[in-house]
Design a protein around this motif. Structure first.
Motif: not given
Length: 433
Positions: A268-279
């Motif tokens: 399973x792949x989860x795409x996230x964006x951390x605060x101050x980061x990139x997807x």
């Protein structure tokens, strides 16, 4: 003589009772119970779409003739998990084919299957497929089906049951944020069956004992983009202690198996964006015990978003007189190591829990990490010895005098008791200048 007459009368009564119960064709009053239940996590249905709204049952006699079709009584529009109905039926042995949230007209138009009273039953009902397009709308009722053999004898207060099985499985992904940074969850990707068709009728052996995981299966990606599904992508606050912030995503999927990949596990792949980061994509491998998702299952998947950081240590052992320097770094494409001469090298992946401030050990402890090489590309033949992983976790290889660029793909798995494994795919570029 009195004893003789008593015996004759008793035998006559016994024969009358047997005829009343076993003779076929007498119309008798019976009660039928139609119900549905979930497998996997046992619990009541949480939404109306998971319950029975409309239903109908075809009664097929032992000669294959449709003797009766019973439908939900007119005026009943509630959603139920179980319903009882009284009816009159001829005594005899029947196979019941039951359907819920599928009209007779819809079944005929999608499968060609039709039950007509007085006619032969459609034998294709046992083998035909039923097309279910994805994604499944959250407010759309789940189709259900089932079959059961019963004997109507005419006994007083006779009751028989038929259960309908939901044709889709229920997935519940529970996200929690244990990172010190706020995280936006952009999308979820899970491989599913490549065909829209599922069998019209359930296989009860699979329902009770699990699907045969040796059956070959192809898959295609099923993506849930939260920005398009919701008003906005869910944002989880940074972890500051206590109960971490979470988000539950509930949806429905077709049945499928995990043997579409060499690991035999669902990825399973989860795409996230951390605060101050990139997807960024995070890969998770679901438990080894989950090798198939069968209709009517309720699968609960906990996904913990953490502060694990993956990096590399590199040691280089050039020959005497060579250039000892090795330059390492990381880009959006992966890690890279630049070497100025031939020689032996050693690469050791590291996983650090930045939140707690310690490094994980390879192959032992809780949590721990392991890794494996998934691919090697060496078009310029800069390797005299291709990289391999030792039992203690070092990746060893040897560079030749050729110059050029090769890469090694690795899969790093972080394991923690009671938590879904987290997988990091990394590409290591090895440059021989």
């Amino acid at each position: 003589m009195l004893a003789f007459l008593t015996t004759v009368i008793a035998a006559s009564c016994s024969e009358d009772n047997t005829d009343n119960q076993d003779s076929e064709g007498r119309t008798v009053a019976v009660e039928m119970v139609i119900s549905t239940r979930a497998t996997g996590t046992p619990e009541a249905a949480q939404a109306d779409v998971e319950k029975i709204h409309t239903w109908w049952v075809a009664f097929v006699d032992k000669n294959g003739i449709v003797r009766h079709v019973e439908s939900r009584p007119a005026g009943l529009t509630s959603y139920v998990e179980e319903e009882r109905v009284e009816m009159n039926l001829p005594t005899g042995t029947y196979t019941l084919y039951a359907f819920a949230n599928i009209s007779q007209e819809e079944l005929k138009s999608k499968t060609g299957v039709e039950f007509v009273e007085g006619s032969a039953y459609p034998s294709a009902v046992k083998t035909v497929g039923y097309a279910i397009a994805m994604p499944w709308a959250p407010d759309k009722e789940l189709p259900m089906s089932g079959w059961q053999e019963v004997r109507v004898t005419g006994r007083t207060n006779e009751v028989f049951s038929i259960e309908v099985v939901r044709m889709l499985a229920k997935m519940e992904v529970r996200y929690t944020n244990e990172s010190r940074k706020k995280i936006t969850i952009n999308s979820l990707k899970l491989s599913q069956s490549e065909t829209d068709n599922v069998p019209l009728q359930p296989n009860y052996t699979y329902l009770e004992s699990g699907w045969d995981s040796d059956v070959p299966c192809n898959a295609r990606d099923y993506v849930r983009s939260y920005a398009s599904l919701l008003a906005a992508a869910p944002v989880l606050d940074a972890y500051t202690g206590g109960s971490p912030k979470g988000y539950d995503d509930i949806f429905y999927v077709r049945e499928s198996q995990a043997n579409y990949n060499v690991t035999g596990r669902y990825l399973m792949a989860v795409n996230i964006t951390r605060e101050g980061g990139h997807p960024k994509d995070l890969l998770f491998a679901l438990t080894k015990d989950l090798r198939s998702i069968y209709r009517n299952d309720h699968i609960v998947i906990p996904i913990i978003l953490s502060d694990y950081q993956v990096s590399l240590d590199v040691n280089f052992y050039p020959p005497i007189g060579g250039y000892p320097a090795v330059i390492t770094g990381e880009s959006d494409e992966g890690f890279y190591c630049k070497f100025g001469t031939e020689g032996d090298f050693e690469i050791y992946p590291k996983v650090e829990d930045s939140y707690n401030g310690y490094a994980l050990l390879y192959g032992t402890g809780d949590p721990k990490f392991t890794y494996r090489i998934t691919a090697i590309s060496d078009p310029s033949q800069i390797f005299t010895t291709k990289p391999t992983v030792t039992s203690t976790g070092e990746m060893l290889g040897e560079l030749s005098t050729n110059t050029g660029t090769a890469y090694v793909d690795v899969e790093i798995t972080v394991s923690r008791t009671g938590v879904t494994d987290q997988i990091y795919d990394r590409r290591i570029y090895i440059i021989r200048e």
